[in-house]
Scaffold this active site. Sequence first.
Site, PDB file in Angstrom:
ATOM      1  N   ARG A 130      48.114  51.313  20.117  1.00 52.51           N
ATOM      2  CA  ARG A 130      49.014  51.006  21.236  1.00 52.51           C
ATOM      3  C   ARG A 130      48.922  49.563  21.696  1.00 52.51           C
ATOM      4  O   ARG A 130      49.917  49.000  22.159  1.00 52.51           O
ATOM      5  CB  ARG A 130      48.693  51.934  22.419  1.00 52.51           C
ATOM      6  N   ASP A 161      60.306  56.514  10.187  1.00 57.34           N
ATOM      7  CA  ASP A 161      59.834  57.267  11.349  1.00 57.34           C
ATOM      8  C   ASP A 161      60.850  57.136  12.478  1.00 57.34           C
ATOM      9  O   ASP A 161      61.307  56.041  12.784  1.00 57.34           O
ATOM     10  CB  ASP A 161      58.467  56.731  11.789  1.00 57.34           C
ATOM     11  N   THR A 168      49.343  57.053   7.998  1.00 59.09           N
ATOM     12  CA  THR A 168      50.076  58.212   8.504  1.00 59.09           C
ATOM     13  C   THR A 168      49.560  59.402   7.712  1.00 59.09           C
ATOM     14  O   THR A 168      49.605  59.379   6.484  1.00 59.09           O
ATOM     15  CB  THR A 168      51.594  58.041   8.280  1.00 59.09           C
ATOM     16  N   GLU A 200      50.382  59.518  26.282  1.00 59.56           N
ATOM     17  CA  GLU A 200      51.048  60.313  27.318  1.00 59.56           C
ATOM     18  C   GLU A 200      50.052  61.184  28.076  1.00 59.56           C
ATOM     19  O   GLU A 200      50.145  61.322  29.296  1.00 59.56           O
ATOM     20  CB  GLU A 200      52.126  61.192  26.687  1.00 59.56           C
ATOM     21  N   ASP A 227      51.294  60.197  13.014  1.00 62.22           N
ATOM     22  CA  ASP A 227      51.609  58.767  12.954  1.00 62.22           C
ATOM     23  C   ASP A 227      50.572  58.023  13.796  1.00 62.22           C
ATOM     24  O   ASP A 227      50.776  57.761  14.974  1.00 62.22           O
ATOM     25  CB  ASP A 227      53.041  58.564  13.493  1.00 62.22           C
ATOM     26  N   GLU A 264      50.177  60.471  16.968  1.00 64.41           N
ATOM     27  CA  GLU A 264      51.478  60.992  17.366  1.00 64.41           C
ATOM     28  C   GLU A 264      51.694  62.289  16.602  1.00 64.41           C
ATOM     29  O   GLU A 264      51.670  62.313  15.366  1.00 64.41           O
ATOM     30  CB  GLU A 264      52.596  59.975  17.090  1.00 64.41           C
TER      31      GLU A 264
HETATM   32 CA    CA Z   1      56.040  57.887  15.532  1.00 64.95          CA
END
Ligand code: CA
Length: 407
Positions: A229, A120, A249, A350, A225, A193
């Site tokens: 966190r 990745d 994943t 984000e 993915d 992700e």
């Molecule tokens: Ca990633």
Amino acid sequence: MTLQKSWVASANTPNTPFPLNNLPYGVFSVSGGARRLGVAIGDRILDVAAVADALPVDASILSDPRGWNGLMELGQAQWQAFRRALTDLLSEGAAECADALVAQSDAQMHMPYTVTEYTDFYAGKNHAMNVGTMFRGPENALPPNWLHIPIGYNGRASSVVVSGTDIRRPWGQLKGPNDDAPRWAPSQRFDIELEMGAIVGQPSAGPISVDQADANIFGYVLLNDWSARDIQAWEYQPLGPFQAKATATSISPWIVTAEALEPFRCNTPAREKELLPHLRDTGPMLYDIDLTVTLNGDPIAQTNYNAMYYSAAQQLAHHTTSGCPMRVGDLLGSGTISGPEKHNRGSLLELSWGGKEPFKTTSGTRSFIEDGDTLGLHGAAKADGYIIGFGDCMGTILPALDDPFKG
Ligand code: CA
């Protein structure tokens, strides 16, 4: 870029993700039966073993228990010949082989191929800037290597699952009130992700050029993915992600071939620093693919693969520079694809700015994923007369199990 017409009527409708121009490869079963290799056409699946006589490969390729790995191993000339034969078979005016079609609504999809290795990358500049700003401040957001090499880490092929597989919230070791007191708990900051996955279709045993790397890529899938966190924040220095990325994943069920995406090639964005010669683009090697993230069906982010700083060809070329052998079926994650604006961000980290700015969805306010949430990735390359769709990449979060180590 015009729609190629098929005798399968649903493949000629304006918004079908699977017109004759696409012909993506998947593995399906019906009513719990055996897994079969198939090609999506409109709202049907062509069972390729049922039309083996019309296809220019050995029949064993069409019933490969690994999925589409056997076709990949044959190389680019055979990939093209196979696709040409499929196109002839399904074109308007060809003898109709309706008996070899299965309704997609009756089929269950499985892993389209056997993933042999998984790497990745971290090649989206907006994402790297956002995450770097959150963790290290805007001055130190991009590490000094970032504009010179596509940075990445070696992941786990064993963790890759097909769309529709439920994802269990992981337990992990999380940073505590201080560095001497970490906690063991279910992840509270579980995330997605939004990425594209490039599938390596030819092996290499030493350094290869960006051009050769581009030719070795068989096709693309959507890739999620899943990322914990809070586990990541505690474990990532100095060797990078480990258990934070190892739960699962997810990939979309259809491999869209590089050949189908050919009309959608585009250039990477302008270089901020000139790359060393061995990593320079020699032509357009990125693709214009619209991407959307949904949470329980509600679109929460939109972006485009063309926002990536490095192409998959550059990533693959870089991957080989040390002499690292690449295998047929190697999967390369692009890195999170975020555009410049807030609504273009490809992760909840984000979108909620590390949880500081919870955002509204039709299911309520979110900072990170809640149990029962279904996250979806959706992608399509759009021409005037047709769409190259990817098939959705879905996953529903199950609650963490009871403490697996409770005595
Ligand atoms: Ca990633």
